[in-house]
Design a protein around this motif. Sequence first.
Motif, PDB file in Angstrom:
ATOM      1  N   UNK A  24       0.835  -1.206   0.000  1.00 49.73           N
ATOM      2  CA  UNK A  24       0.000   0.000   0.000  1.00 49.73           C
ATOM      3  C   UNK A  24       0.869   1.255   0.000  1.00 49.73           C
ATOM      4  N   UNK A  25       1.945   1.223   0.793  1.00 46.98           N
ATOM      5  CA  UNK A  25       2.854   2.381   0.847  1.00 46.98           C
ATOM      6  C   UNK A  25       3.507   2.619  -0.518  1.00 46.98           C
ATOM      7  N   UNK A  26       3.974   1.557  -1.146  1.00 46.72           N
ATOM      8  CA  UNK A  26       4.656   1.709  -2.444  1.00 46.72           C
ATOM      9  C   UNK A  26       3.679   2.144  -3.532  1.00 46.72           C
ATOM     10  N   UNK A  27       2.444   1.644  -3.465  1.00 46.84           N
ATOM     11  CA  UNK A  27       1.418   2.051  -4.439  1.00 46.84           C
ATOM     12  C   UNK A  27       1.146   3.545  -4.326  1.00 46.84           C
ATOM     13  N   UNK A  28       1.082   4.012  -3.087  1.00 50.63           N
ATOM     14  CA  UNK A  28       0.841   5.447  -2.877  1.00 50.63           C
ATOM     15  C   UNK A  28       2.016   6.273  -3.404  1.00 50.63           C
ATOM     16  N   UNK A  29       3.242   5.781  -3.181  1.00 47.79           N
ATOM     17  CA  UNK A  29       4.431   6.491  -3.702  1.00 47.79           C
ATOM     18  C   UNK A  29       4.372   6.564  -5.219  1.00 47.79           C
ATOM     19  N   UNK A  30       3.969   5.457  -5.836  1.00 40.95           N
ATOM     20  CA  UNK A  30       3.899   5.421  -7.304  1.00 40.95           C
ATOM     21  C   UNK A  30       2.878   6.422  -7.820  1.00 40.95           C
ATOM     22  N   UNK A  31       1.802   6.608  -7.061  1.00 32.93           N
ATOM     23  CA  UNK A  31       0.734   7.519  -7.499  1.00 32.93           C
ATOM     24  C   UNK A  31       1.075   8.986  -7.225  1.00 32.93           C
ATOM     25  N   UNK A  32       1.690   9.246  -6.075  1.00 32.62           N
ATOM     26  CA  UNK A  32       1.935  10.646  -5.682  1.00 32.62           C
ATOM     27  C   UNK A  32       3.323  11.130  -6.087  1.00 32.62           C
ATOM     28  N   UNK A  33       4.226  10.191  -6.396  1.00 28.88           N
ATOM     29  CA  UNK A  33       5.573  10.496  -6.872  1.00 28.88           C
ATOM     30  C   UNK A  33       6.284  11.560  -6.022  1.00 28.88           C
ATOM     31  N   UNK A  34       6.464  11.298  -4.701  1.00 32.36           N
ATOM     32  CA  UNK A  34       7.160  12.289  -3.870  1.00 32.36           C
ATOM     33  C   UNK A  34       8.635  12.404  -4.245  1.00 32.36           C
ATOM     34  N   UNK A  35       9.156  13.603  -4.067  1.00 27.89           N
ATOM     35  CA  UNK A  35      10.570  13.881  -4.334  1.00 27.89           C
ATOM     36  C   UNK A  35      11.447  12.954  -3.495  1.00 27.89           C
ATOM     37  N   UNK A  36      12.477  12.377  -4.094  1.00 23.82           N
ATOM     38  CA  UNK A  36      13.441  11.581  -3.341  1.00 23.82           C
ATOM     39  C   UNK A  36      13.051  10.136  -3.101  1.00 23.82           C
ATOM     40  N   UNK A  37      11.919   9.711  -3.641  1.00 23.32           N
ATOM     41  CA  UNK A  37      11.493   8.322  -3.441  1.00 23.32           C
ATOM     42  C   UNK A  37      12.317   7.376  -4.310  1.00 23.32           C
ATOM     43  N   UNK A  38      12.962   6.404  -3.659  1.00 25.99           N
ATOM     44  CA  UNK A  38      13.705   5.387  -4.406  1.00 25.99           C
ATOM     45  C   UNK A  38      12.775   4.507  -5.221  1.00 25.99           C
ATOM     46  N   UNK A  39      11.568   4.338  -4.726  1.00 19.55           N
ATOM     47  CA  UNK A  39      10.583   3.520  -5.445  1.00 19.55           C
ATOM     48  C   UNK A  39      10.207   4.173  -6.773  1.00 19.55           C
ATOM     49  N   UNK A  40       9.964   5.474  -6.732  1.00 20.89           N
ATOM     50  CA  UNK A  40       9.634   6.200  -7.965  1.00 20.89           C
ATOM     51  C   UNK A  40      10.804   6.111  -8.949  1.00 20.89           C
TER      52      UNK A  40
END
Length: 87
Positions: free
Chosen positions: A9-25
């Motif tokens: 769920x956390x990674x899905x949210x990162x993918x959707x919101x694309x926060x600065x500095x995210x290694x996942x993005x």
Amino acid sequence: MKNFESLFAELTEKAETRPEGSGTVAELDQGVHFIGKKIVEEAAEVWMAAEFQSDAEFAEEASQLIYHLQVMMIAKGLTPEDIYTYL
Ligand SMILES: N=c1c2ncn([C@@H]3O[C@H](COP(=O)(O)OP(=O)(O)OP(=O)(O)O)[C@@H](O)[C@H]3O)c2ncn1[C@@H]1O[C@H](COP(=O)(O)O)[C@@H](O)[C@H]1O
């Protein structure tokens, strides 16, 4: 403590919101070929840790393999339920 579902769920949210500095993005932006190589690399580290290192090191490597597997699931548009179908 995180588990498989809460990390997903956390990674899905990162993918959707694309926060600065995210290694996942950053990893998602590199694409399936790059993520696939990370999975293979982490799988090898899991094997080496299981055979030659401590249980704690094995657990850490296993967590990293799960992380990269989840990033690949998101890159491919799959959910945990799509995987659970085959368990
Ligand atoms: N659980 C993880 C996680 N496991 C592994 N990794 C990544 O996988 C790499 C594996 O580390 P290694 O030491 O094996 O690899 P390395 O070769 O030294 O590192 P690289 O040069 O390949 O980056 C780490 O550097 C991280 O980039 C993770 N990155 C993020 N998370 C979690 O995912 C969530 C989102 O993270 P961000 O997208 O970065 O905000 C957060 O809760 C994080 O804790």
